[in-house]
Design a protein around this motif. Sequence first.
Motif, PDB file in Angstrom:
ATOM      1  N   SER A 139     -47.239  15.662  37.579  1.00  0.00           N
ATOM      2  CA  SER A 139     -48.113  14.554  37.058  1.00  0.00           C
ATOM      3  C   SER A 139     -47.739  13.218  37.501  1.00  0.00           C
ATOM      4  O   SER A 139     -46.350  13.417  37.720  1.00  0.00           O
ATOM      5  CB  SER A 139     -48.200  14.311  35.491  1.00  0.00           C
ATOM      6  N   LEU A 166     -50.594   6.490  32.159  1.00  0.00           N
ATOM      7  CA  LEU A 166     -50.073   7.674  32.182  1.00  0.00           C
ATOM      8  C   LEU A 166     -51.246   8.658  32.740  1.00  0.00           C
ATOM      9  O   LEU A 166     -52.249   8.528  31.944  1.00  0.00           O
ATOM     10  CB  LEU A 166     -49.236   8.117  31.056  1.00  0.00           C
ATOM     11  N   LEU A 209     -52.431  12.051  32.543  1.00  0.00           N
ATOM     12  CA  LEU A 209     -52.434  13.593  31.845  1.00  0.00           C
ATOM     13  C   LEU A 209     -53.431  14.673  32.019  1.00  0.00           C
ATOM     14  O   LEU A 209     -54.265  14.458  32.073  1.00  0.00           O
ATOM     15  CB  LEU A 209     -52.508  13.615  30.051  1.00  0.00           C
ATOM     16  N   ARG A 210     -52.866  15.628  32.943  1.00  0.00           N
ATOM     17  CA  ARG A 210     -53.822  16.714  33.506  1.00  0.00           C
ATOM     18  C   ARG A 210     -53.730  17.853  32.424  1.00  0.00           C
ATOM     19  O   ARG A 210     -52.707  18.297  32.123  1.00  0.00           O
ATOM     20  CB  ARG A 210     -52.840  17.215  34.633  1.00  0.00           C
ATOM     21  N   ILE A 215     -53.310   5.879  28.324  1.00  0.00           N
ATOM     22  CA  ILE A 215     -53.238   7.280  28.635  1.00  0.00           C
ATOM     23  C   ILE A 215     -54.643   7.862  29.381  1.00  0.00           C
ATOM     24  O   ILE A 215     -55.674   7.439  29.002  1.00  0.00           O
ATOM     25  CB  ILE A 215     -52.930   8.521  27.536  1.00  0.00           C
ATOM     26  N   GLU A 220     -50.694  22.136  34.838  1.00  0.00           N
ATOM     27  CA  GLU A 220     -50.809  20.936  34.058  1.00  0.00           C
ATOM     28  C   GLU A 220     -50.112  20.708  33.145  1.00  0.00           C
ATOM     29  O   GLU A 220     -49.307  21.424  32.923  1.00  0.00           O
ATOM     30  CB  GLU A 220     -52.393  21.248  33.654  1.00  0.00           C
ATOM     31  N   ASP A 221     -50.429  19.665  32.550  1.00  0.00           N
ATOM     32  CA  ASP A 221     -49.352  19.335  31.127  1.00  0.00           C
ATOM     33  C   ASP A 221     -49.925  19.967  30.185  1.00  0.00           C
ATOM     34  O   ASP A 221     -49.175  19.876  29.080  1.00  0.00           O
ATOM     35  CB  ASP A 221     -49.389  17.666  30.886  1.00  0.00           C
ATOM     36  N   ALA A 237     -43.793  19.405  31.974  1.00  0.00           N
ATOM     37  CA  ALA A 237     -44.098  18.123  31.882  1.00  0.00           C
ATOM     38  C   ALA A 237     -42.849  17.436  31.006  1.00  0.00           C
ATOM     39  O   ALA A 237     -42.092  17.839  30.114  1.00  0.00           O
ATOM     40  CB  ALA A 237     -45.265  18.334  30.438  1.00  0.00           C
ATOM     41  N   LYS A 277     -42.460  11.812  28.228  1.00  0.00           N
ATOM     42  CA  LYS A 277     -43.724  11.173  28.008  1.00  0.00           C
ATOM     43  C   LYS A 277     -45.051  11.924  28.025  1.00  0.00           C
ATOM     44  O   LYS A 277     -46.061  11.810  27.369  1.00  0.00           O
ATOM     45  CB  LYS A 277     -43.726   9.920  29.219  1.00  0.00           C
ATOM     46  N   HIS A 278     -45.236  12.848  29.087  1.00  0.00           N
ATOM     47  CA  HIS A 278     -46.332  13.566  29.387  1.00  0.00           C
ATOM     48  C   HIS A 278     -46.451  14.605  28.159  1.00  0.00           C
ATOM     49  O   HIS A 278     -47.551  14.943  27.514  1.00  0.00           O
ATOM     50  CB  HIS A 278     -46.495  14.263  30.626  1.00  0.00           C
ATOM     51  N   ALA A 318     -49.605  14.977  25.602  1.00  0.00           N
ATOM     52  CA  ALA A 318     -49.967  16.118  25.807  1.00  0.00           C
ATOM     53  C   ALA A 318     -50.143  16.527  24.228  1.00  0.00           C
ATOM     54  O   ALA A 318     -51.318  17.099  23.973  1.00  0.00           O
ATOM     55  CB  ALA A 318     -49.402  17.438  26.404  1.00  0.00           C
TER      56      ALA A 318
END
Lengths: 446, 316
Positions: free
Chosen positions: A16, A24, A26-27, A57, A81-82, A312, A315-316, A320
């Motif tokens: 990410s 940020l 987020l995926r 976010i 993904e995260d 991740a 932060k992610h 999440a």
Amino acid sequence: MALTATLAGCSSLTPSSAGGDGDLVLRVQGMPPATDKPGVALFKKQVADFEKANPGIKVKGSTTVFDPLTFSAKLSGGNVEDVIRVPLTEPQRLIQQKQVQPITGQLKEWEHFKEFNPQVLQPLTDSAGDVYGVPQNPYAQGLVYNRELFEKAGLDPDRPPATWAEVRTAAKKISDSTGRAGFVHESKDNQGGWQLTMLSYAFGGELQKEEGGKYTATLTGEPTKKALGLLKDMRWKDDSLGKTLLNNQNDVIKQFAAGQVGMFMGSPGTYRLAKMQFGMENTDAFGVAPMPQSGGDSTLTGGDIYMVPKSADKKHAAAAVDWLTFAYAKPQYSTDMAAEQAKALSADPKSAVGVPTLPVFDKARQAEIDAAIKPYVNVKLQNFKPYTDGLSTLKLKPEPPFQAQTLYTALDPVVQAVLTKRDADIDALLASAEKDVNAKLAADQK
Amino acid sequence: MALLTPSRRPAAASKEPAPRTLPQRRRGTGARKQLTAWLFLVPALLVFGLFAWWPIVRSLLISFQKTNLVDPAVWVGLDNFRALFDDPLLATAVGNTLFFVGLGLLIGFPAPLVLAAIMSTVRRGAGVYRFLVYLPVVIPPVVAILLWKWFYDPGSGLFNNVLGKVGLGPYSWLESSDSAMLSLVLESTWAGMGGAVLIYLAAMVGIPGELYEAAEVDGAGIWRRIWHVMLPQLRSVIGLLLLVQLINTVQVFTEPYVFTGGGPDNSTLTVLLLIFRYAFQDGEYGQAAALSFLMVLALALLSGVYLRATRSWSTS
């Protein structure tokens, strides 16, 4: 060579990055496919609400679904993904392989954390008590049956079989009078082992035990032998298991949706698959009962789990968990959010709103949620009643906690042998499978 | 004359060095040309090295490691190989793979040759036959397998229905350990035959007609012409296709994966399917890489022995 390339070709791609404007990004997995318009609209609204409540976010949804073929490689390469969504068969393996991260600390900050149903969280928890995910739509396995075939065979669809002896009798009646498969047991892609596990639970069996922190397989227990003996009799004495014996779950649901199968072990959630994926026309024929028992008084649990992969960063990961709480924990607690979601989904006649799930919190909370979504329910709830009524009498048992897939891989050929060889020696097959599995488990626990 | 001769000589000699200077000039521009060639080659070499050779080297490294591809890998020496040989499924998988290869040689190998020989005699509508024979190659393998799955269905499948009309069956096809592998071979023969048929047909066109005529004049019938003219002329093509088939069949994966998942009772578990299980079901990447490498070694050895044994074919 294709595999060597696949194995080694994974590189550590940056999962990410921050958005262009400093946000940020987020995926997250879990976005419905484009064909599910109400689902996508609901998801987008959730994203908008979340971004409003969490400035800084940006959520980017992904329609990627769990695919055993590519998942491990993608996860290992850090290219997921995260927030990932996996079936309940996976969390323990991912936890043991340290491919996901614990979220307990941050999840505890949510005021209703303590109200989570501990049975539902158990399969997502490690031996130290750390929680690694948030469940959605958890279920317990039961007996799915075709009400129409029941009637044709002279059986009462409102009184489905409660014991495995009754299942055997009903299967034979269906098979003899309609020519369709009375009962189908899955047997390939590890689902043979998975279903034998739940059948064994119903007979009072355990397929794994833990001693001094080490896990060993216990496949040679009497209940497992009885469970296989039942299948053997149904196949070779009654001939009530149909002609197609190598099936995975999709094969079975597809046949069920086409009216070819009397009964199989499944959850209420298979209604969604039968209707939406395999086009079951007569959905009124779908019936579901609690798992029939023969001394075990237990049933196996499952569901979708949302987790945060190790790739991740801090932060992610924090963002999440915020998303997990907002998108999955709260709607299973808040009646307003649940009703809003049900309303959005019911806009599509092909949807399935109101399919019963296990309470993620407690029964009283689930009852309130059920009442809130009632105006939007588009499934025939009375056909699910035997299941919901009977479930409370059963103990919910998670899958074998250590390397469940290894067990299932070894049990698939055992089930297949019983279903395809008249002279299959159950004792010898199980003893050999147990020996193989224990060698593997021992190697993994050195 | 005496003066003239030498004067001519230098003239002649001046011509002689010309070819000598030419290579010198070539060397000068050659270096530049080589540099240019290398510059053009570098991207291709990099891509080839990165995506073909590096993964091979990496997977050799992984075969000596315990890794989940996330945490730092731990060197375990030959542990992965030991674990492989301790796994009773390895023997099953190797045995099944060899069985598949053997059945493939028996059924799948002669089939395209026979078909090509028959098709080469057809004059009218040859294009249509070639199209029909090649069509299965164009169909995506998974689609073809799903189609055949329906053919094999023990209840309502095409094969049992047709055979039932002449009083045969019903057969279990994929549902029995005795017939599952044969069913896989039949489908893969059907699916892969088209390419080989076209190659044989192309090679048959290249056989001089005089050879057949001479044989005919000598009184050779059709079988003698095939045996003494056609087959010897096709020897190198047959040899090459045999090697390609051996390598392809040893690596069989899609058929057992989609048709049977390795069942029933592991009767269609092949080496590649076992590698897949190690890697993607058990997360044992080290073991998967170790078995992949053993397989590559075996194939390289097989190819080497085979090429050596058949060297005389192409030179005779």
